[in-house]
Design a protein around this motif. Structure first.
Motif, PDB file in Angstrom:
ATOM      1  N   VAL A   1       5.309  -5.573  -7.297  1.00 27.76           N
ATOM      2  CA  VAL A   1       4.848  -5.329  -8.667  1.00 27.76           C
ATOM      3  C   VAL A   1       3.776  -4.251  -8.726  1.00 27.76           C
ATOM      4  N   GLY A   2       3.300  -3.768  -7.576  1.00 28.97           N
ATOM      5  CA  GLY A   2       2.259  -2.741  -7.591  1.00 28.97           C
ATOM      6  C   GLY A   2       2.142  -2.028  -6.261  1.00 28.97           C
ATOM      7  N   VAL A   3       1.546  -0.841  -6.319  1.00 27.97           N
ATOM      8  CA  VAL A   3       1.255  -0.036  -5.124  1.00 27.97           C
ATOM      9  C   VAL A   3      -0.215   0.355  -5.191  1.00 27.97           C
ATOM     10  N   ILE A   4      -0.967   0.075  -4.116  1.00 25.42           N
ATOM     11  CA  ILE A   4      -2.391   0.401  -4.113  1.00 25.42           C
ATOM     12  C   ILE A   4      -2.677   1.515  -3.118  1.00 25.42           C
ATOM     13  N   ARG A   5      -3.842   2.101  -3.297  1.00 26.74           N
ATOM     14  CA  ARG A   5      -4.285   3.181  -2.430  1.00 26.74           C
ATOM     15  C   ARG A   5      -4.474   2.675  -0.993  1.00 26.74           C
TER      16      ARG A   5
ATOM     17  N   ASN B   1       0.840  -1.200   0.000  1.00 29.86           N
ATOM     18  CA  ASN B   1       0.000   0.000   0.000  1.00 29.86           C
ATOM     19  C   ASN B   1       0.872   1.246   0.000  1.00 29.86           C
ATOM     20  N   GLU B   2       0.239   2.391  -0.177  1.00 35.25           N
ATOM     21  CA  GLU B   2       0.995   3.625  -0.357  1.00 35.25           C
ATOM     22  C   GLU B   2       1.757   4.038   0.900  1.00 35.25           C
ATOM     23  N   GLU B   3       1.333   3.581   2.094  1.00 33.88           N
ATOM     24  CA  GLU B   3       2.062   3.934   3.298  1.00 33.88           C
ATOM     25  C   GLU B   3       3.425   3.244   3.328  1.00 33.88           C
ATOM     26  N   ILE B   4       3.509   1.988   2.879  1.00 35.63           N
ATOM     27  CA  ILE B   4       4.811   1.329   2.772  1.00 35.63           C
ATOM     28  C   ILE B   4       5.671   2.040   1.741  1.00 35.63           C
ATOM     29  N   ALA B   5       5.063   2.401   0.613  1.00 36.64           N
ATOM     30  CA  ALA B   5       5.818   3.108  -0.423  1.00 36.64           C
ATOM     31  C   ALA B   5       6.330   4.448   0.098  1.00 36.64           C
ATOM     32  N   ARG B   6       5.521   5.157   0.852  1.00 40.90           N
ATOM     33  CA  ARG B   6       5.934   6.467   1.374  1.00 40.90           C
ATOM     34  C   ARG B   6       7.008   6.330   2.439  1.00 40.90           C
ATOM     35  N   ARG B   7       6.846   5.346   3.335  1.00 41.77           N
ATOM     36  CA  ARG B   7       7.750   5.244   4.473  1.00 41.77           C
ATOM     37  C   ARG B   7       9.088   4.608   4.114  1.00 41.77           C
ATOM     38  N   TYR B   8       9.083   3.622   3.189  1.00 44.01           N
ATOM     39  CA  TYR B   8      10.301   2.872   2.917  1.00 44.01           C
ATOM     40  C   TYR B   8      10.919   3.156   1.546  1.00 44.01           C
ATOM     41  N   PHE B   9      10.165   3.821   0.670  1.00 40.88           N
ATOM     42  CA  PHE B   9      10.691   4.075  -0.668  1.00 40.88           C
ATOM     43  C   PHE B   9      10.535   5.534  -1.051  1.00 40.88           C
ATOM     44  N   SER B  10      10.643   6.417  -0.099  1.00 43.92           N
ATOM     45  CA  SER B  10      10.504   7.845  -0.373  1.00 43.92           C
ATOM     46  C   SER B  10      11.621   8.297  -1.323  1.00 43.92           C
ATOM     47  N   GLY B  11      11.210   8.889  -2.436  1.00 43.13           N
ATOM     48  CA  GLY B  11      12.192   9.380  -3.397  1.00 43.13           C
ATOM     49  C   GLY B  11      12.694   8.340  -4.375  1.00 43.13           C
ATOM     50  N   ARG B  12      12.187   7.120  -4.289  1.00 40.81           N
ATOM     51  CA  ARG B  12      12.586   6.088  -5.245  1.00 40.81           C
ATOM     52  C   ARG B  12      11.387   5.230  -5.614  1.00 40.81           C
ATOM     53  N   ASN B  13      11.480   4.566  -6.728  1.00 42.85           N
ATOM     54  CA  ASN B  13      10.377   3.769  -7.238  1.00 42.85           C
ATOM     55  C   ASN B  13      10.356   2.408  -6.540  1.00 42.85           C
ATOM     56  N   PRO B  14       9.242   2.062  -5.869  1.00 46.80           N
ATOM     57  CA  PRO B  14       9.198   0.756  -5.192  1.00 46.80           C
ATOM     58  C   PRO B  14       9.021  -0.418  -6.147  1.00 46.80           C
TER      59      PRO B  14
ATOM     60  N   PRO C   1      -2.052   2.093   8.428  1.00 48.13           N
ATOM     61  CA  PRO C   1      -1.457   0.757   8.537  1.00 48.13           C
ATOM     62  C   PRO C   1      -0.584   0.430   7.334  1.00 48.13           C
ATOM     63  N   LEU C   2       0.319  -0.515   7.550  1.00 48.93           N
ATOM     64  CA  LEU C   2       1.142  -1.056   6.471  1.00 48.93           C
ATOM     65  C   LEU C   2       0.490  -2.341   5.991  1.00 48.93           C
ATOM     66  N   GLU C   3       0.372  -2.504   4.665  1.00 48.73           N
ATOM     67  CA  GLU C   3      -0.330  -3.669   4.111  1.00 48.73           C
ATOM     68  C   GLU C   3       0.484  -4.288   2.982  1.00 48.73           C
ATOM     69  N   ILE C   4       0.581  -5.613   3.032  1.00 51.58           N
ATOM     70  CA  ILE C   4       1.251  -6.377   1.984  1.00 51.58           C
ATOM     71  C   ILE C   4       0.247  -7.389   1.440  1.00 51.58           C
ATOM     72  N   TYR C   5       0.105  -7.427   0.111  1.00 50.31           N
ATOM     73  CA  TYR C   5      -0.813  -8.358  -0.551  1.00 50.31           C
ATOM     74  C   TYR C   5       0.010  -9.365  -1.361  1.00 50.31           C
TER      75      TYR C   5
END
Length: 767
Positions: free
Chosen positions: A560-564, A526-539, A576-580
């Motif tokens: 392979v993807g980032v969801i809302r 989800n976007e919170e993982i992308a924001r917190r762990y991949f800030s400034g880079r493509n996850p 929350p942090l979510e992994i699918y």
């Protein structure tokens, strides 16, 4: 909720969790539980359960249509720790866990204990049930009944069937999935048990640093763990609300008795003149009040009994823990009766004492008018207090209503309309490929039903309160100590799940049918993982290491993807942090169908069940709910709290209006001669109207001022029950003040009009 749990020596029962840096109430690893049980000296017994009860298909005999029952898995000795004995048969022993049984799907001991409710409803209370075989799970596995538990036994959720856990010694220490209950030995304090368990946790840290570094132990009384801080605070708040309403009712009754006492001033004076002592007069008046209290108390007990009978249908699910059974407890009934009698005596004593203190000569004058000033001041004070209490309750109700609005109007991250859900499961020993194929076959069959737009599967739908939590790390980042790894909500889904719930894909791609168990392990974050762990880079293309369900070694999965962002709980304050992960790469024995339909899903639910039955006739489909119903259930506790406080606040406002109306109306009657003289001397009707209305407005202003001050002091304690609303919410205060003020002013108008209609000639002739 305040009485002890229905277990012998229930104060000795505690609940134990593992304390990790992210959570003080984390579930317990199987191997850690085994070490706790063997190394402690503070507990007479320690047992565990694999979480709350879950739904499973049940058949009394082979070949009949399956129904759904709640099943709970517990360790041997579970019932003995709680002090509960079966009414027939026996409970589990260590011999009921066969050597080599582990956590693989379907590999469990084949003995079961059933509830008295199931025994009576499905087997007609037949004594021969013990030793018979029942069928559980979608595979129809046979289980031999060895005992029947009493009807009033339930803990951590109502259950109808219990089975023993597998051999916990064969589980991985990093897998934390148990809820642990212990019984303290006689004479052992909670502090002593905490000290010993802390020492055991330190030994485990030295022996297994890779999994137990930074892991401690949290111990709480079982009653406190079940009730919880929020429900305890809610109970205290509602108790305070009831107290205020009681005081309002007492104030109104006292006002009526005071007014009646003024009207009976001549009668009381005559009684005193012919020899009646103060004590006898007071006794007579208090007896009258006591008779009213007894009658009202009897009606109140009858209403309480009726309300409690209707409570299960009135109180929404998840509002009260299932382990708490509502009932008219005899101790609480005695307390209510005693409180009613004491209240009746006090309410009758104060006006009676005031009545006998009026000088005899003064009381014998015309109508006892001279005595009205003292009684009037007391009635006025009581009315002001009623207004203040009503404002306080209405302010609290406003805060709870505003909280409910914040919870229900927030963006959940998905579209709930036209989505229906139903849990399904599959028991038996199956490979990942076979299990995945089973669920995918059901998904395909349901997707072909007319009216179904999208069918998908997910391990846990949002807002249900059921989540699988897994620790993870980002591959390539600086190493993180295992004890301090971040946890994420771990969801197992099929490719069209995001489409079914209308969840927006922000980057990358969704899963496809090519993401099989033999393909590259993949995941979506989800976007919170992308924001917190991949800030400034493509996850996209990065990898995270996360354990699969019941797999010992973490799996490196490519993102392979980032969801809302999607809400997992309505009142969560942190994202929350979510992994699918795809179901084909981590199939598990239970899942939930999430189906988006073309219109209202209710008419096609039978067709969906028929489609499932075509794949597996033993699959008992139950707990069919729409996503809108799930969202409503997730806010049931704040909704019920707001409705209850609002109802009491409405009663308080009515009582306050009645109080101010009665005070002013009685004052108008007592001042009829004064108003007549004013009118006779040339005063206009508007002058008299303003005079009476002014008295009412001053009384209202005093009550509102007191109420605002009291509200400002008390609402601070409501902070833990509010969401996105501050205790000093200006809208709640303003609306409550305006509402109480408007009702109070309206109650002043009728007495003022009564004063205007005074006939000077009639009033003066009466003198």
């Amino acid at each position: 909720m305040i009485r002890p749990l229905p277990f012998p020596d229930s104060k000795q029962l505690v609940m134990l969790w593992e304390r990790v840096p992210q959570n003080a109430h984390n579930r317990v690893a199987g191997l850690d539980f085994v070490d706790w049980r063997e190394q402690n000296r503070s507990f007479a017994g320690m047992a565990a359960t694999l979480g709350r009860a879950f739904s499973t298909p049940f058949r009394a005999t082979d070949g009949e249509v399956a129904e759904t029952v709640a099943l709970q898995r517990v360790t041997p000795g579970f019932f003995e720790v709680l002090g509960v004995r079966p009414i027939f048969g026996r409970s589990f022993t260590a011999d009921d866990v066969p050597a080599g049984a582990d956590l693989r799907p379907g590999v469990f001991s084949e003995v079961a204990v059933v509830s008295e409710r199931l025994w009576r409803s499905r087997f007609g209370s037949g004594p021969a049930l013990v030793g018979r075989t029942i069928r559980l799970g979608a595979s129809g596995q046979a289980w031999r009944v060895i005992g029947i538990m009493p009807a009033d036994f339930q803990l951590l959720g109502a259950a109808d069937v219990w089975t023993p856990t597998p051999d916990l010694r064969l589980t991985a220490r990093r897998l934390r999935f148990l809820q642990v209950i212990g019984r303290l030995k006689p004479g052992v304090s909670l502090g002593e048990a905490r000290s010993e368990m802390a020492a055991i946790a330190e030994r485990l840290t030295r022996d297994a640093p890779e999994t137990n570094k930074g892991v401690g132990v949290t111990i709480e009384p079982l009653h406190q763990a079940i009730v919880g801080d929020e429900l305890k605070t809610t109970t205290l708040v509602l108790g305070g609300v009831v107290t205020f309403v009681l005081l309002l009712a007492c104030a109104n009754i006292a006002n009526l008795i005071l007014a009646r006492g003024v009207g009976r001033a001549r009668e009381i004076a005559v009684r005193a003149a012919i020899g009646g002592s103060r004590i006898r007069i007071i006794r007579q008046l208090v007896t009258e009040s006591l008779l009213l209290g007894i009658g009202g108390g009897a009606v109140g007990l009858a209403l309480s009994w009726a309300v409690l009978r209707a409570a299960p249908a009135i109180i929404p699910e998840r509002t009260i823990p299932e382990s708490i059974v509502l009932g008219l407890d005899w101790r609480l009934s005695l307390f209510a009766v005693a409180l009613t009698l004491v209240t009746a005596v006090v309410v009758g004593l104060v006006p009676a004492w005031h009545a006998v203190r009026v000088p005899l000569a003064e009381a014998m004058t015309a109508g006892g008018r001279g005595s009205t000033d003292r009684a009037g001041r007391m009635r006025t004070a009581l009315a002001a207090i009623e207004i203040a209490a009503a404002l306080l309750l209405l302010t609290g109700a406003g805060l709870f209503v505003r909280t409910l609005m914040s919870l229900t109007q927030q963006d959940l991250g998905y579209r709930a309309e036209h989505v229906v859900t139903m849990p399904i499961g599959r028991g038996g020993s199956m490979t990942q490929e076979v299990l995945a194929g089973y669920f995918q076959a059901i998904e395909r069959e349901v997707a072909a039903v007319p009216g179904v737009r999208v069918a998908s599967l997910v391990s846990n739908v949002p807002l249900t309160g059921q989540d699988d939590i897994q620790p993870f790390t980002v591959v390539g980042d600086a190493p993180v100590d295992q004890a301090f790894r971040t946890n994420a909500h771990y969801q197992i889904i099929t490719p069209r799940y995001f489409e079914a719930l209308g969840i927006t894909l922000l980057q990358g791609r969704a899963f496809t049918d090519r993401d099989t168990i033999t393909a590259v392990p993949v995941c979506i974050v989800n976007e919170e993982i992308a924001r917190r762990y991949f800030s400034g880079r493509n996850p996209i293309g990065a990898r995270i290491s996360v354990p699969s369900i019941l797999v010992r070694v973490p799996v490196a999965r490519e993102i392979v993807g980032v969801i809302r962002q999607v809400k997992t709980q309505p009142d969560e304050t942190e994202k929350p942090l979510e992994i699918y992960v795809p179901l084909a790469q981590n199939a598990w024995t239970s899942s939930t169908l999430a189906i988006r339909t073309e219109g209202d899903p209710a008419p096609i639910v039978p067709s969906i069940k028929a489609a499932i039955a075509r794949v597996d006739r033993n699959q008992a489909v139950s707990r069919v709910r729409t996503m809108e119903e799930i969202a409503a259930e997730s806010t049931s506790r704040p909704r019920f709290r707001a409705q209850l406080v609002a109802a009491f606040a409405s009663v308080a406002v009515v009582l306050a209006a009645a109080g101010i109306f009665s005070v002013l109306m009685f004052a108008v009657q007592q001042r009829a001669r004064e108003f007549s003289i004013r009118l006779a001397l040339g005063a206009g009707s508007s002058d008299v109207f303003r005079l009476v209305l002014g008295d009412g407005l001053r009384l209202t202003a005093v009550g509102l001022a007191i109420g605002l001050a009291a509200s400002a002091l008390i609402v601070r304690s409501l902070g833990t029950l509010l969401f996105a609303v501050k205790p000093f919410d200006p809208i709640s205060f303003a609306v409550a003040t305006l509402g109480v003020g408007t009702v109070a002013v309206a109650a002043c108008v009728a007495p003022a009009l009564r004063a205007v209609r005074s006939d000077p000639a009639t009033a003066l002739r009466a003198e």
